[in-house]
Scaffold this active site. Structure first.
Site, mmCIF file in Angstrom:
data_model
loop_
_atom_site.group_PDB
_atom_site.id
_atom_site.type_symbol
_atom_site.label_atom_id
_atom_site.label_comp_id
_atom_site.label_asym_id
_atom_site.label_seq_id
_atom_site.Cartn_x
_atom_site.Cartn_y
_atom_site.Cartn_z
ATOM 1 N N SER A 60 64.089 6.413 8.028
ATOM 2 C CA SER A 60 65.398 5.789 8.194
ATOM 3 C C SER A 60 66.207 5.740 6.911
ATOM 4 C CB SER A 60 65.225 4.371 8.733
ATOM 5 O OG SER A 60 64.381 3.612 7.881
ATOM 6 N N GLY A 86 61.925 5.088 11.358
ATOM 7 C CA GLY A 86 60.626 4.596 11.800
ATOM 8 C C GLY A 86 59.480 5.573 11.657
ATOM 9 N N ASN A 111 57.037 4.262 5.622
ATOM 10 C CA ASN A 111 56.300 3.821 6.815
ATOM 11 C C ASN A 111 54.837 4.250 6.817
ATOM 12 O OD1 ASN A 111 58.671 2.651 8.045
ATOM 13 N ND2 ASN A 111 59.357 4.750 8.456
ATOM 14 N N ASP A 146 67.877 -6.286 4.752
ATOM 15 C CA ASP A 146 66.494 -6.274 4.287
ATOM 16 C C ASP A 146 66.425 -5.578 2.940
ATOM 17 O OD1 ASP A 146 66.327 -3.412 4.721
ATOM 18 O OD2 ASP A 146 66.068 -3.810 6.856
ATOM 19 N N HIS A 150 66.690 -0.881 3.745
ATOM 20 C CA HIS A 150 67.752 -0.061 4.333
ATOM 21 C C HIS A 150 69.098 -0.356 3.705
ATOM 22 C CE1 HIS A 150 64.566 -0.383 7.449
ATOM 23 N NE2 HIS A 150 64.793 0.920 7.502
#
Length: 502
Positions: A279, A314, A346, A465, A468
């Site tokens: 992402s 993701g 991830n 967050d 991102h």
């Protein structure tokens, strides 16, 4: 058996001798000029081409050879003084042709310490003696016309057929019109052609007229780039070559007999660059969070290269492969393409629980068998294994792999952004080193920029967050990626990066 071998050898020898003889008997069309005839090495450096790179597509090359000896930066004077004309002259034979176009660089200084390439204006016999600051040699500088005449008369002395072109126009506009050079280099070129009784093609007027027919908006960004008003794109070079062919067809020059009736024009293939990752690279919809890959194309010459952002939010190095996303990219890869790959955010997730996206840490060859909910058993490998597979398979497709360490999170310790150099960033580097791909330390480059901006400013890039970015953060990261790519001096990709990141 020996007799048979000798007979075969004799046949092969005769074949090659006949081929060499046939090539030697073919007339050769020599192109001499500056960068508007051949830019760089004639490979489209910076997206710029000369008409000499395409004139051969309008000529029957089964009957005529074409050689482009032009060199960027030269004037009618320096093409001679640098010794570039002499090899052409030595090679000329009766019936050859010489296409001549100079003028763009003749207006420079006669004597300086940078280029010293100017000529005296006009076609007269006046001259000026100088001690050339650049070369350290004593030199007699002549007029533009004097140098053009010298090339013409020397070519004629070998039985060759000179053809003079007026220099192509620059992409300059005044009230919807393109200025001509009839009262300068184009006019002087025409005068020499008339006095020497050789073919003249007013390429300047022909091309300016065509540009005016299309209009400035259709010319800029298509035939010329916005950043350069002198050098043509491939399409611009093809247009110039087509107008030379048109001029030949209108003349009584024997080169017209070798023109193709229906030439098939082959423009250079647009190359592709694929982005794969998570992402922090991907287009993540309308929630305000977006990856740098969305804005990366702003820094790429998209007239010559297509950017495909195949990153998916993701995903890890494991799931991008497991879900078939990599297979879809791999099917589209062609020789000469590029793949930018950035994974890691991830990969630290669960290996054998929901999401099933974690990879084994490190670079090892160990595996873990994982029973997924409804998809059977999956063999999970290390992060390094997955990255090396991406690199290996990219290279097998004839494309170039470029590994990037993941962008840093908005995590700070003692006023410094936390790096990933001992984790996924370090393993990404190792994968590139072991499998033979390029590596760009995006993690450190972005972290340095964040520290320069300060934590308060960087906090604005991360609305929800610490991972991102918003649009401003993604645009910043895209600029940094472009700057890193521009620094890859031994990669062709840097030639496709537009310097818009400063």
């Amino acid at each position: 058996m020996k007799i048979v071998k000798l007979a075969c050898l004799l046949i092969v020898t005769i074949f090659f001798v006949q081929c060499d003889t046939a090539n030697a008997q073919k007339p050769t069309v020599y192109c001499v000029g500056d960068s508007t005839v051949k830019n760089g090495q004639g490979k489209g450096d910076g997206g710029l081409w000369g008409w000499g790179d395409y004139i051969g597509q309008f000529i029957d090359t089964t009957k005529v050879r074409v050689e482009n000896h032009a060199l960027g930066g030269t004037s009618s004077r320096t093409f001679l003084s640098k010794g570039l004309w002499q090899p052409v002259l030595d090679s000329l034979k009766a019936g050859d042709y010489v296409l001549i176009q100079f003028g763009h660089n003749d207006n420079g200084a006669l004597n300086d310490d940078s280029r010293a390439r100017g000529t005296i204006k006009g076609i007269g016999e006046e001259n000026e003696e100088i001690d050339n600051i650049l070369t350290g040699k004593h030199e007699v500088v002549h007029s533009y016309g004097w140098y053009i005449r010298k090339v013409v008369t020397e070519a004629k002395s070998k039985g060759a057929i000179p053809i003079i072109m007026a220099p192509i126009p620059r992409n300059d506009w005044e009230n919807g019109k393109v200025p001509r050079n009839l009262n300068s280099y184009g006019g002087w070129a025409k005068q020499i052609a008339e006095e020497e009784g050789v073919t003249f093609i007013n390429l300047n007027d022909k091309m300016a007229s065509e540009m005016e027919t299309r209009g400035e908006e259709q010319v800029t960004g298509h035939l010329f780039y916005k950043r350069d008003h002198t050098h043509t794109s491939a399409k611009g070079a093809v247009l110039a070559a087509s107008l030379i062919a048109e001029g030949l067809a209108e003349s009584d020059n024997t080169l017209k007999n070798y023109l193709l009736e229906n030439p098939e024009i082959r423009l250079p293939r647009k190359r592709n660059i694929f982005l794969i990752g998570d992402s922090t690279v991907a287009n993540n919809g309308q929630d305000g969070k977006t990856g740098w890959g969305v804005y990366f194309s702003q820094h790429v010459d998209t007239t010559r290269m297509t950017v495909y952002n195949k990153a998916r939010g993701g995903r890890s190095s494991r799931t991008f492969r497991y879900e078939g996303l990599w297979d879809a990219v791999k099917e589209q890869l062609e020789p000469g393409d590029f793949v930018l790959m950035q994974f890691g955010h991830n990969d630290g997730g669960n290996i054998d629980k929901a999401k099933y996206r974690g990879s084994i840490k490190g670079m090892g060859d160990e595996i873990q068998e994982v029973k997924r909910d409804s998809s059977g058993v999956e063999t999970v490998y290390s992060y390094g294994w997955y990255m090396k597979q991406y690199i290996k398979e990219t290279k097998e497709a004839g494309a170039t792999p470029i590994v990037l360490s993941m962008i840093p999170r908005n995590d700070w310790s003692n006023g410094k952004v936390d790096r990933a150099s001992t984790g996924y960033g370090g393993w990404a580097r190792e994968a590139a080193e072991q499998a033979g791909g390029y590596f760009l330390d995006l993690n450190d480059a972005v972290a340095q920029k964040y520290e320069e901006l300060g934590k308060e400013q960087v906090n604005k890039f991360f609305p929800d967050d610490h991972t991102h970015t918003n649009k401003a953060g993604a645009e910043l990261n895209a600029r940094i990626v472009a700057k890193l790519l521009k620094g890859l001096r031994d990669s062709e990709l840097r030639d496709y990066i537009i310097n818009t990141f400063e």
